[in-house]
Design a protein around this motif. Structure first.
Motif, PDB file in Angstrom:
ATOM      1  N   THR A 151      41.508  28.388  38.111  1.00 34.19           N
ATOM      2  CA  THR A 151      40.314  27.974  38.852  1.00 34.19           C
ATOM      3  C   THR A 151      40.416  26.501  39.232  1.00 34.19           C
ATOM      4  O   THR A 151      40.022  26.116  40.330  1.00 34.19           O
ATOM      5  CB  THR A 151      39.013  28.221  38.064  1.00 34.19           C
ATOM      6  N   GLN A 152      40.945  25.688  38.330  1.00 33.76           N
ATOM      7  CA  GLN A 152      41.104  24.262  38.634  1.00 33.76           C
ATOM      8  C   GLN A 152      42.119  24.062  39.750  1.00 33.76           C
ATOM      9  O   GLN A 152      41.904  23.292  40.673  1.00 33.76           O
ATOM     10  CB  GLN A 152      41.527  23.486  37.388  1.00 33.76           C
ATOM     11  N   GLY A 164      40.610  25.084  43.043  1.00 29.57           N
ATOM     12  CA  GLY A 164      39.651  24.086  43.515  1.00 29.57           C
ATOM     13  C   GLY A 164      40.336  22.853  44.061  1.00 29.57           C
ATOM     14  O   GLY A 164      39.906  22.287  45.069  1.00 29.57           O
ATOM     15  N   ASP A 165      41.400  22.421  43.412  1.00 33.01           N
ATOM     16  CA  ASP A 165      42.126  21.230  43.851  1.00 33.01           C
ATOM     17  C   ASP A 165      42.910  21.483  45.137  1.00 33.01           C
ATOM     18  O   ASP A 165      43.110  20.576  45.939  1.00 33.01           O
ATOM     19  CB  ASP A 165      43.099  20.752  42.765  1.00 33.01           C
ATOM     20  N   SER A 176      42.300  23.770  47.650  1.00 36.47           N
ATOM     21  CA  SER A 176      41.657  24.276  48.855  1.00 36.47           C
ATOM     22  C   SER A 176      40.186  23.904  48.902  1.00 36.47           C
ATOM     23  O   SER A 176      39.485  23.944  47.895  1.00 36.47           O
ATOM     24  CB  SER A 176      41.784  25.797  48.896  1.00 36.47           C
ATOM     25  N   ALA A 177      39.746  23.568  50.099  1.00 37.30           N
ATOM     26  CA  ALA A 177      38.329  23.308  50.315  1.00 37.30           C
ATOM     27  C   ALA A 177      37.660  24.522  50.947  1.00 37.30           C
ATOM     28  O   ALA A 177      36.489  24.466  51.312  1.00 37.30           O
ATOM     29  CB  ALA A 177      38.159  22.077  51.209  1.00 37.30           C
ATOM     30  N   ASP A 178      38.384  25.624  51.059  1.00 36.58           N
ATOM     31  CA  ASP A 178      37.880  26.851  51.656  1.00 36.58           C
ATOM     32  C   ASP A 178      36.695  27.358  50.833  1.00 36.58           C
ATOM     33  O   ASP A 178      36.754  27.440  49.606  1.00 36.58           O
ATOM     34  CB  ASP A 178      38.999  27.892  51.685  1.00 36.58           C
ATOM     35  N   GLU A 179      35.632  27.723  51.507  1.00 34.18           N
ATOM     36  CA  GLU A 179      34.413  28.182  50.847  1.00 34.18           C
ATOM     37  C   GLU A 179      34.656  29.452  50.023  1.00 34.18           C
ATOM     38  O   GLU A 179      34.112  29.598  48.928  1.00 34.18           O
ATOM     39  CB  GLU A 179      33.321  28.432  51.892  1.00 34.18           C
ATOM     40  N   THR A 181      36.276  28.472  46.811  1.00 35.76           N
ATOM     41  CA  THR A 181      35.264  27.851  45.956  1.00 35.76           C
ATOM     42  C   THR A 181      34.407  28.918  45.275  1.00 35.76           C
ATOM     43  O   THR A 181      34.141  28.832  44.077  1.00 35.76           O
ATOM     44  CB  THR A 181      34.376  26.889  46.776  1.00 35.76           C
ATOM     45  N   HIS A 182      34.007  29.944  46.026  1.00 34.89           N
ATOM     46  CA  HIS A 182      33.205  31.030  45.446  1.00 34.89           C
ATOM     47  C   HIS A 182      34.000  31.807  44.395  1.00 34.89           C
ATOM     48  O   HIS A 182      33.454  32.167  43.344  1.00 34.89           O
ATOM     49  CB  HIS A 182      32.693  31.983  46.529  1.00 34.89           C
ATOM     50  N   LYS A 195      36.519  30.653  42.571  1.00 35.96           N
ATOM     51  CA  LYS A 195      36.635  29.742  41.425  1.00 35.96           C
ATOM     52  C   LYS A 195      35.350  29.762  40.595  1.00 35.96           C
ATOM     53  O   LYS A 195      35.390  29.893  39.372  1.00 35.96           O
ATOM     54  CB  LYS A 195      36.931  28.325  41.927  1.00 35.96           C
ATOM     55  N   GLU A 196      34.228  29.648  41.252  1.00 34.23           N
ATOM     56  CA  GLU A 196      32.937  29.653  40.552  1.00 34.23           C
ATOM     57  C   GLU A 196      32.673  30.992  39.871  1.00 34.23           C
ATOM     58  O   GLU A 196      32.153  31.034  38.753  1.00 34.23           O
ATOM     59  CB  GLU A 196      31.816  29.305  41.532  1.00 34.23           C
TER      60      GLU A 196
END
Length: 164
Positions: free
Chosen positions: A82-83, A86-87, A89-92, A95-96, A98-99
């Motif tokens: 997940t880290q 996140g590091d 890609s800024a792709d939404e 991000t979802h 990863k969260e």
């Protein structure tokens, strides 16, 4: 119909399992009965790929019978990924994802995810706490990497490097 079987002694002490540097004194030896022709096919294939018969047999067995994953180590891998996601890609959508992974692991640890026994929940909670502590250290190191000694001293004394 009776099938003649060859008995072949596998000397597992000579096998280097996938180049992992196996402890040669901790390997098992056993006899294996092979149907007619199989030994020759294995030998031909192994030689064509620069491997011994033992290495080839172990390679195939390990592929078919992989080592089971421990839940704690798998959770640690997922949290680490997940880290990285996140590091990288800024792709939404990333991000979802990863969260969602983090929330699921946290949900297991806190009891929000049901049908997890107490022992497993505790192991996941401990692994999550360890991962969060390591992430906090990494964040701190990233934040302070380009600070000089004066800024680090001010940060430790006052919790900030703001200059006023």
């Amino acid at each position: 119909m009776t099938v003649n079987r060859f008995v072949y002694l596998l000397d597992m002490s000579n096998v280097g399992i996938c180049g992992m540097g196996v402890n040669k004194t901790a390997t098992d030896q056993f006899q294996l009965r092979l149907p007619p022709g199989l030994r020759d096919r294995i030998k031909t294939y192994a030689e064509a790929h620069g491997r011994s018969m033992n290495t080839e047999i172990v390679r195939v067995l390990e592929r078919e019978f992989p080592e089971p994953w421990g839940l704690e180590s798998r959770v640690t891998q997922l949290l680490g990924l997940t880290q990285i996601l996140g590091d990288a890609s800024a792709d939404e959508a990333v991000t979802h994802l990863k969260e969602a992974i983090y929330e699921t692991v946290k949900g297991i640890a806190t009891g929000r995810v049901q049908d997890v026994d107490d022992e497993t929940r505790e192991k996941i909670r401990e692994r999550l706490m360890y991962w969060e502590a390591e992430e906090a250290k990494d964040d701190h190191n990233r934040q302070t990497a380009d600070m000089d000694d004066s800024e680090l001293d001010t940060l430790h004394k006052h919790g900030s490097t703001e200059k006023f």
